[in-house]
Design a protein around this motif. Structure first.
Motif, PDB file in Angstrom:
ATOM      1  N   ASN A 102       6.430  14.488 107.848  1.00  0.00           N
ATOM      2  CA  ASN A 102       7.275  13.767 108.788  1.00  0.00           C
ATOM      3  C   ASN A 102       6.635  13.711 110.174  1.00  0.00           C
ATOM      4  OD1 ASN A 102       9.446  12.895 110.459  1.00  0.00           O
ATOM      5  ND2 ASN A 102      10.881  13.607 108.902  1.00  0.00           N
ATOM      6  N   LYS A 103       6.471  12.505 110.736  1.00  0.00           N
ATOM      7  CA  LYS A 103       5.837  12.348 112.041  1.00  0.00           C
ATOM      8  C   LYS A 103       6.720  12.819 113.196  1.00  0.00           C
ATOM      9  CE  LYS A 103       3.171   8.818 113.223  1.00  0.00           C
ATOM     10  NZ  LYS A 103       3.994   8.732 114.394  1.00  0.00           N
ATOM     11  N   ARG A 104       7.958  13.150 112.919  1.00  0.00           N
ATOM     12  CA  ARG A 104       8.849  13.553 114.005  1.00  0.00           C
ATOM     13  C   ARG A 104       8.374  14.840 114.692  1.00  0.00           C
ATOM     14  NH1 ARG A 104      14.856  13.375 111.695  1.00  0.00           N
ATOM     15  NH2 ARG A 104      13.799  13.963 109.755  1.00  0.00           N
ATOM     16  N   PHE A 105       7.690  15.699 113.969  1.00  0.00           N
ATOM     17  CA  PHE A 105       7.156  16.925 114.578  1.00  0.00           C
ATOM     18  C   PHE A 105       6.126  16.587 115.652  1.00  0.00           C
ATOM     19  CE2 PHE A 105       8.339  18.756 110.334  1.00  0.00           C
ATOM     20  CZ  PHE A 105       9.280  19.658 110.805  1.00  0.00           C
ATOM     21  N   THR A 106       5.125  15.801 115.278  1.00  0.00           N
ATOM     22  CA  THR A 106       4.042  15.484 116.210  1.00  0.00           C
ATOM     23  C   THR A 106       4.515  14.552 117.324  1.00  0.00           C
ATOM     24  OG1 THR A 106       3.324  13.756 114.668  1.00  0.00           O
ATOM     25  CG2 THR A 106       2.203  15.886 114.539  1.00  0.00           C
ATOM     26  N   ASP A 107       5.368  13.594 116.999  1.00  0.00           N
ATOM     27  CA  ASP A 107       5.878  12.681 118.028  1.00  0.00           C
ATOM     28  C   ASP A 107       6.637  13.444 119.106  1.00  0.00           C
ATOM     29  OD1 ASP A 107       4.810  10.553 116.689  1.00  0.00           O
ATOM     30  OD2 ASP A 107       6.697   9.855 115.823  1.00  0.00           O
ATOM     31  N   PHE A 108       7.387  14.466 118.706  1.00  0.00           N
ATOM     32  CA  PHE A 108       8.193  15.218 119.668  1.00  0.00           C
ATOM     33  C   PHE A 108       7.322  16.028 120.623  1.00  0.00           C
ATOM     34  CE2 PHE A 108      10.640  18.878 121.128  1.00  0.00           C
ATOM     35  CZ  PHE A 108      11.790  18.257 121.592  1.00  0.00           C
ATOM     36  N   ILE A 114       4.282  15.519 121.452  1.00  0.00           N
ATOM     37  CA  ILE A 114       3.488  14.643 122.303  1.00  0.00           C
ATOM     38  C   ILE A 114       4.290  14.214 123.523  1.00  0.00           C
ATOM     39  CG2 ILE A 114       2.497  12.314 122.465  1.00  0.00           C
ATOM     40  CD1 ILE A 114       1.462  12.674 119.614  1.00  0.00           C
ATOM     41  N   LYS A 115       5.560  13.920 123.309  1.00  0.00           N
ATOM     42  CA  LYS A 115       6.401  13.388 124.393  1.00  0.00           C
ATOM     43  C   LYS A 115       7.100  14.472 125.202  1.00  0.00           C
ATOM     44  CE  LYS A 115       7.281   9.020 121.997  1.00  0.00           C
ATOM     45  NZ  LYS A 115       8.303   8.131 121.387  1.00  0.00           N
ATOM     46  N   ASN A 116       7.142  15.703 124.692  1.00  0.00           N
ATOM     47  CA  ASN A 116       7.851  16.780 125.377  1.00  0.00           C
ATOM     48  C   ASN A 116       6.928  17.959 125.608  1.00  0.00           C
ATOM     49  OD1 ASN A 116      11.021  16.038 125.264  1.00  0.00           O
ATOM     50  ND2 ASN A 116       9.995  15.316 123.417  1.00  0.00           N
ATOM     51  N   SER A 117       6.375  18.053 126.808  1.00  0.00           N
ATOM     52  CA  SER A 117       5.536  19.201 127.120  1.00  0.00           C
ATOM     53  C   SER A 117       6.418  20.436 127.202  1.00  0.00           C
ATOM     54  CB  SER A 117       4.809  18.997 128.451  1.00  0.00           C
ATOM     55  OG  SER A 117       5.688  19.192 129.539  1.00  0.00           O
ATOM     56  N   GLY A 118       5.852  21.586 126.944  1.00  0.00           N
ATOM     57  CA  GLY A 118       6.630  22.815 127.022  1.00  0.00           C
ATOM     58  C   GLY A 118       7.144  23.296 125.678  1.00  0.00           C
ATOM     59  N   TYR A 119       6.836  22.592 124.590  1.00  0.00           N
ATOM     60  CA  TYR A 119       7.244  23.034 123.258  1.00  0.00           C
ATOM     61  C   TYR A 119       6.028  23.491 122.452  1.00  0.00           C
ATOM     62  CZ  TYR A 119      12.212  21.992 123.044  1.00  0.00           C
ATOM     63  OH  TYR A 119      13.571  22.034 123.223  1.00  0.00           O
ATOM     64  N   HIS A 120       6.188  24.636 121.794  1.00  0.00           N
ATOM     65  CA  HIS A 120       5.156  25.154 120.900  1.00  0.00           C
ATOM     66  C   HIS A 120       5.808  25.442 119.551  1.00  0.00           C
ATOM     67  CE1 HIS A 120       1.206  27.436 120.376  1.00  0.00           C
ATOM     68  NE2 HIS A 120       1.838  27.569 119.230  1.00  0.00           N
ATOM     69  N   LEU A 121       5.345  24.755 118.511  1.00  0.00           N
ATOM     70  CA  LEU A 121       5.911  24.913 117.177  1.00  0.00           C
ATOM     71  C   LEU A 121       5.100  25.934 116.379  1.00  0.00           C
ATOM     72  CD1 LEU A 121       6.571  21.163 116.220  1.00  0.00           C
ATOM     73  CD2 LEU A 121       7.970  22.716 117.598  1.00  0.00           C
ATOM     74  N   CYS A 122       5.802  26.895 115.786  1.00  0.00           N
ATOM     75  CA  CYS A 122       5.153  27.903 114.943  1.00  0.00           C
ATOM     76  C   CYS A 122       5.643  27.731 113.514  1.00  0.00           C
ATOM     77  CB  CYS A 122       5.471  29.309 115.452  1.00  0.00           C
ATOM     78  SG  CYS A 122       4.819  30.635 114.394  1.00  0.00           S
TER      79      CYS A 122
END
Length: 392
Positions: A154-160, A162-170
């Protein structure tokens, strides 16, 4: 034209650095204010972009160094989430040229940079970071994964991110037997600053995957809040950000999503699962005396100072570890304090996604796990939680 950017949160600096380089500026970044001062002396920038609240020393001290000790009049731009009028006034009295309040768009920051020091010579400019929102807080999100290779496409992970700095997904790979780890590796490639893959060789269940991921992310110094979210995105990242906004603007230490139906919300679930969920929540309230509306929602956000309390010890159950989290908080802080620091926030959307790893047979096993929780925590003083937890 040279720019020095100092902010103790790396996730803020990365998109800023990339975009300003794309525009043709020469930029160096630093997460340490003291090292930033050293760079100021050696790099001799044409503009300093600076945060106010930093761990080692404040941005005000850096401004004093530049203006009073070095007697420099180079432009200084403040980029901060600090909205204290006294601080803002002090900064301008010391000679800053601009004060931008987070959150703000990266486009606005670039426009103000051009106003202060001019624009570099025209070049072929990419638009990859043109619409990024620079947040005033940094958030870690743990996403447990077991045989999720299809959902993770799902591209929603990468799209988010890219547009929202300050998020780190683990992403925590919980001993998957399909190509989940391979998909995660591809997902992380080129996004190493925003995505972490924590690999568990053996399947330990969702509870252990979340626990290990939360403890791992708690080691990241630049994160303000850490939470977890299901890989199926039944609660999407935009709605998860609403939970973050709640904890950010309140004194709560834990904000838990709730799938309770209400006007204006889109909450859907499978019929059988909905009935089982109602029964399970009824049993939770009766056995554990916890009047939460929805303990099992897979979207929760925590302040870092409660991570150790909630996740240090292994959970005794496989699926309903959320109940144990709340129990541990109550036992640690006491009933009165727990009511003040924990709240549920109804989600705007929650969509049941097919392919759940929780079978109907597992759902019936939950009853016995509740009894197991009651017995395990019985050695502590029995605490009754009333139904007046803060509810947004």
């Amino acid at each position: 034209m040279k720019i020095l950017a100092i902010d103790d949160q790396k996730l803020v600096l990365i998109p800023l650095q990339i975009r300003l380089k794309e525009l043709g500026y020469e930029i160096v970044t630093e997460t340490s204010a003291l090292k930033g001062i050293e760079l100021f002396n050696s790099f001799e920038p044409d503009l300093v972009i600076l945060d106010i609240n930093m761990q080692e020393t404040s941005g005000i001290d850096v401004i004093k160094y530049i203006r009073q000790k070095r007697k420099s009049d180079i432009p200084i731009m403040i980029l901060s989430g600090n909205t204290d009028e006294n601080i803002i006034s002090e900064a301008f009295d010391l000679g800053v040229n601009d004060y931008l309040k987070k959150p703000l768009s990266l486009r606005e920051l670039c426009s103000r940079t051009k106003r202060l020091i001019g624009a570099p010579k025209s070049r072929n400019i990419k638009k990859s970071y043109d619409y990024v929102l620079i947040q005033k807080r940094c958030v870690g999100v743990v996403i447990p994964c077991y045989n999720e290779e299809k959902r993770l496409l799902n591209k929603r992970f990468t799209d988010f991110i890219i547009k929202n700095s300050g998020y780190h997904l683990c992403f925590v790979n919980d001993g998957s037997t399909d190509k989940t780890l391979e998909v995660l590796s591809k997902l992380r490639k080129g996004r190493e600053d925003f995505i972490t893959v924590y690999d568990c060789e053996k399947n330990g269940g969702k509870a252990e995957a979340v626990r290990l991921g939360m403890l791992h992310m708690a080691k990241q110094e630049d994160l303000d809040y850490i939470g977890f979210l299901d890989a199926d995105l039944s609660t999407n990242l935009t709605d998860f950000d609403d939970l973050v906004c709640t904890i950010e603007t309140s004194k709560f230490k834990i904000v838990s999503g709730s799938r309770i139906s209400r006007m204006g919300a889109k909450i859907t679930s499978a019929g059988a699962r909905k009935i089982i969920s109602v029964i399970i929540n009824f049993i939770i309230r009766k056995i554990l005396k916890m009047e939460f509306k929805d303990t099992q929602c897979g979207a929760k956000i925590f302040r870092k100072d409660v991570i150790d309390i909630a996740f240090k010890e292994k959970f005794v159950t496989k699926w309903i570890f959320d109940v144990e989290i709340f129990k541990r908080i109550v036992l640690h802080y006491g009933l009165k304090k727990a009511k003040e620091i924990v709240c549920e926030k109804p989600l705007k959307r929650w969509i049941h996604v097919g392919g759940s790893k929780l079978s109907m047979k597992d759902s019936f096993r939950i009853f016995f796990q509740l009894v197991q929780i009651a017995r395990t925590y019985r050695k502590n003083k029995t605490i009754k939680i009333s139904n007046n937890f803060p509810f947004y």
